[in-house]
Design a protein around this motif. Structure first.
Motif, short mmCIF file in Angstrom:
data_model
loop_
_atom_site.label_atom_id
_atom_site.label_comp_id
_atom_site.label_asym_id
_atom_site.label_seq_id
_atom_site.Cartn_x
_atom_site.Cartn_y
_atom_site.Cartn_z
N ASP A 154 -15.86 -4.00 1.96
CA ASP A 154 -15.60 -4.37 3.34
C ASP A 154 -15.55 -5.89 3.48
OD1 ASP A 154 -15.13 -3.78 6.02
OD2 ASP A 154 -17.24 -4.00 6.53
N VAL A 156 -12.27 2.85 7.13
CA VAL A 156 -13.61 2.40 6.72
C VAL A 156 -14.45 3.63 6.42
CG1 VAL A 156 -15.72 1.23 7.44
CG2 VAL A 156 -13.48 0.27 8.04
N LYS A 201 -18.31 4.97 5.43
CA LYS A 201 -19.70 4.55 5.55
C LYS A 201 -20.57 5.29 4.53
CE LYS A 201 -18.81 4.31 10.52
NZ LYS A 201 -19.16 4.89 11.84
N ARG A 218 -13.85 -0.10 2.24
CA ARG A 218 -12.51 0.02 2.81
C ARG A 218 -11.70 0.96 1.92
NH1 ARG A 218 -9.17 -5.01 3.51
NH2 ARG A 218 -10.15 -5.69 1.57
N MET A 262 -20.55 -0.25 3.60
CA MET A 262 -19.21 0.15 4.06
C MET A 262 -18.20 -0.12 2.94
SD MET A 262 -19.54 0.55 7.63
CE MET A 262 -19.59 -0.50 9.07
#
Length: 821
Positions: free
Chosen positions: A242, A188, A190, A215, A213
């Motif tokens: 995300d 993940v 940010k 992925r 966020m």
């Protein structure tokens, strides 16, 4: 030799054919009579993967068991090209596969053409990364390459009325047979948000509250070392949302809006180098750099913690993170954030780990290419990282003050933060301060880093900056791309020369042998004849293989001076118009290059070359003595056709501007004579092959500086050189663009009024050098001798040598050959 290697060595064509047919049926659900060339190509790749992924398992198991120190090569670009031929050669199965496909009534060469280029890079930087990871696997070094899994490569280049037009390059539109998705290792990433300071009994600490966020999904591509014993990986990160689908919005009728987050997230890994002329483009490019850096750091920490828990003082002992230019430099701040904020290490301990873990390769001296990011943008996208960079800088400036007390000018010069109306972060400074080693990529480049770019850093850390001259892999850039020359070499030296390129030096005595010269030049002539067909197919221009093939292939940039080449072509064309009987060797000038979408002058140069080419190639009055072609969509697979056919290799950057170059090495390795300036690795190539075996010209670095300091006046040259003036005036008029007079005037205006890369200053020397080429080419035996000596003297430009120097001097890494499971 492992059991697997023994099995491969014993493989017979009929057995291999049966394996391919089995994959055609069971893996791809097809059968012989129905299968297309593409399907056969996929079946062949699936067959190879049996050996490749078994080799990857052995390699990974060996490295884990040995707890080996590992290098993590962080690069925004990996210009891989095609992998099928490379994997066949590295496994030792090329000839078996060729014979097996012939038994099936197929040409292996036709199947190889089915594979799209994995064009995840722009030019030399990305191709260097590809050569390096090939060498790391060949040398059995524990290594992982990290980059971005771009949906599109750089772009597919087309010409419309001579102009470059960018089209999507969908290299994996129908998937890639080499890659495996590893969702279990996703991370993940940010972005945005704010930073909170929390005070408790342990003091104060920072907490980043991101507002977005992403992925990061890893795709692994195996990198097969020569001989097939070791298989490393290239891990490329794909960006996904995300939470990628909003059922509530969809059910309320917002069918498009329901996918909004998915679309935004996928944009991050959509395309290499988004146009950064806009604020949105700059922001996207910063996010790309952080995205793959953060995902890679998290992946490295995950692997470390699974083996060693929280014993972070071992991290720098077992890991080295190589920054391939400044694109991944934000990784320094990211590792600090993780160690300080999430692992709760004291700042000084975290900084010691970080600084000992990173190494940085500088690839440029150009001020505009030394990456900076505005403080305001970093504070918006990565607020915690900006705080960390400020703190790194504050502590660094304390060191500066200790060395140069109260010297405000020195503080301003060395600061990671560039002050001014709009503050910015100098990523090169951050990379130097945050790394234990820094290296240049050619002797002259490294010297200029020490004396011009970072002289004060040398005073602070005398041993930090090293030189490691670039290299290229002889597997792809000789054995694979030039099979005729490789076959001739095989007749005279041991078959393992692609691994030990210094063995080619045994051929030096044959450079004067008339029979060997004849065979060598016959190979060159057949390669030229093959390129004639490619040129006809791509441009519909007919050229003669009897002419000199004069090649300039590289990224289109003013400092590389494609317009110096163009100016000479214009002057030569004018001479031929005045005197069609002019005695010159027929010449085909061949260009291949892409210009950055937002780089106006570079695109104007492409337009000018194409419009001039249209006139020259259709002018029967000059008897075909010169032809000019610009091959569209220059890429690795096209370079593999161009390089073996080149007679002349143009490497004509202004002295002090080209860090190293690697095209110069590939072309020389295939017997092209370098026409080059005293720049980058040209100087070291001259040392290796002998100055008499190439043609150097033009100002040296100190002469360039002297002219700059004295006040360079290109207008004076323009006014006092009749041929230059006539050519530039010609370019500014309507001769080449009758439908739009002045369409090409930007180039003339630039050269007359500014000429930042001193094209006019070097023109007289360049013209003389071209005349030397003409004279040299007429001396057939001397030219053949020089071509041979170039080809057999390239051992020091083998990427294996470069990587062993990195391993010994930068990474402190030892080979760990894979054991048989």
């Amino acid at each position: 030799m492992s059991q697997t290697q023994l099995a491969i060595a014993a493989m017979q064509p009929e057995e291999f054919r049966r394996k391919v047919v089995a994959h055609l049926r069971s893996t791809l659900g097809s059968f012989e009579e129905k299968a297309t060339a593409h399907t056969w190509s996929q079946a062949l790749a699936a067959t190879l993967n049996e050996y490749i992924y078994a080799g990857r398992s052995r390699t990974l198991k060996t490295q884990i068991e040995s707890q080996a120190r590992t290098v993590h090569y962080l690069s925004l670009e990996f210009l891989m090209g095609r992998l099928l031929a490379s994997n066949l050669h590295n496994l030792g199965l090329y000839q078996v596969a060729e014979q097996a496909m012939a038994l099936q009534g197929l040409e292996l060469a036709d199947l190889l053409e089915q594979e799209p280029d994995m064009a995840l890079g722009n030019g030399g930087l990305g191709r260097l990364a590809a050569c390096f990871i090939d060498s790391m696997a060949t040398l059995a070094l524990p290594a992982i390459g990290y980059g971005i899994h771009y949906e599109h490569g750089l772009f597919r280049q087309e010409f419309i009325k001579g102009r470059q037009v960018e089209r999507p390059d969908q290299w994996r539109e129908f998937g890639s047979p080499w890659e495996i998705c590893r969702p279990e290792s996703q991370q993940v990433v940010k972005l945005y948000g704010h930073v909170e300071t929390i005070h408790d009994q342990n003091g104060s600490r920072k907490v980043w509250h991101p507002s977005r966020m992403l992925r990061a999904i890893p795709w692994d591509i195996p990198i097969v070392g020569y001989g097939g014993q070791n298989v490393n990986i290239l891990r490329l990160w794909e960006s996904r949302a995300d939470h990628f689908f909003d059922w509530d919005v969809f059910n309320a009728g917002g069918y498009v809006d329901a996918y909004a987050e998915l679309v935004q997230a996928e944009t991050v890994s959509k395309v290499l180098y988004p146009n950064d002329e806009t604020d949105a483009g700059k922001e996207l490019r910063l996010i790309q750099q952080y995205f793959f850096s953060a995902a890679s750091i998290a992946d490295i920490l995950r692997r470390f913690e699974s083996a060693h828990g929280n014993d972070y003082h071992l991290f720098a002992t077992l890991n080295v993170l190589q920054l391939n230019d400044t694109h991944p430099a934000i990784a320094i701040a990211e590792l600090m954030r993780l160690l300080v904020d999430e692992k709760q290490l004291a700042w000084q301990e975290a900084w010691q780990i970080t600084q000992q873990s990173f190494a940085y390769t500088n690839h440029t001296l150009l001020p505009e290419a030394l990456e900076t990011w505005s403080v305001s943008l970093l504070q918006t996208v990565l607020p915690r990282h900006m705080e960390i960079i400020f703190e790194i800088n504050r502590r660094f400036l304390q060191q500066v003050d200790e060395r140069w007390p109260n010297d405000q000018q020195m503080q301003a010069k060395l600061s990671i933060i560039q002050e001014g109306e709009k503050k910015s972060v100098r990523m090169a400074q951050l990379s130097v301060v945050g790394s234990q080693r820094v290296n240049g990529v050619a002797k002259i480049h490294t010297q200029l880093i020490k004396t011009e770019l970072f002289p004060e850093m040398v005073q602070l850390w005398p041993e930090k900056i090293r030189n490691i001259t670039n290299g290229v892999t002889p597997r792809r850039w000789l054995k694979i791309c030039n099979p005729r020359l490789a076959e001739l070499i095989d007749q005279h030296v041991d078959a393992d020369w692609p691994r030990y390129l210094e063995k080619l030096e045994q051929l030096k005595p044959l450079a004067k042998d008339k029979d060997f010269q004849q065979k060598f030049m016959a190979v060159k002539q057949r390669n030229k004849q093959a390129l004639v067909a490619v040129i006809k197919q791509l441009t519909d221009v007919e050229v003669s293989a009897e002419a000199i093939f004069d090649v300039q292939i590289k990224r289109l940039h003013e400092y590389k001076r494609q317009h110096l080449n163009l100016l000479y072509i214009l002057v030569l064309y004018r001479r031929l118009l005045k005197n069609p009987a002019l005695d010159i060797c027929p010449r085909v000038f061949i260009f291949g290059a892409k210009a950055a979408p937002g780089y106006r002058m570079a695109k104007d140069i492409i337009l000018a070359i194409n419009r001039v080419a249209k006139v020259i190639n259709n002018d029967v009055s000059i008897g075909g003595k010169i032809k000019l072609v610009f091959l569209p969509n220059y890429r690795v697979s096209l370079a593999e056709k161009l390089i073996p056919a080149a007679d002349v290799s143009q490497q004509i950057s202004l002295a002090g501007k080209e860090a190293s170059g690697t095209g110069n090495m590939k072309l020389a390795m295939n017997g092209a004579i370098t026409l080059g300036t005293h720049d980058g690795a040209n100087i070291e190539i001259a040392e290796a092959v002998g100055e008499q075996n190439l043609v150097l010209f033009g100002m040296k670095v100190d002469e360039v500086k002297a002219l700059q300091h004295s006040g360079y006046a290109p207008q004076h040259i323009y006014q006092n050189n009749e041929e230059i003036k006539a050519a530039l005036d010609w370019l500014s008029g309507d001769f080449f663009t009758p439908e739009q007079p002045g369409l090409l005037a930007s180039i003339s205006k630039n050269l007359i009024n500014e000429d930042p890369f001193m094209v006019l200053a070097d023109f007289a020397a360049y013209q003389q050098a071209q005349q030397r080429i003409d004279s040299f080419y007429r001396q057939k035996s001397a030219w053949a001798e020089a071509a041979i000596l170039n080809a057999v003297s390239m051992a020091r430009f083998n990427s294996d040598r470069s990587i062993m120097e990195y391993a010994n001097d930068i990474w402190q890494l030892k080979p760990i050959p894979a054991a048989e499971c």
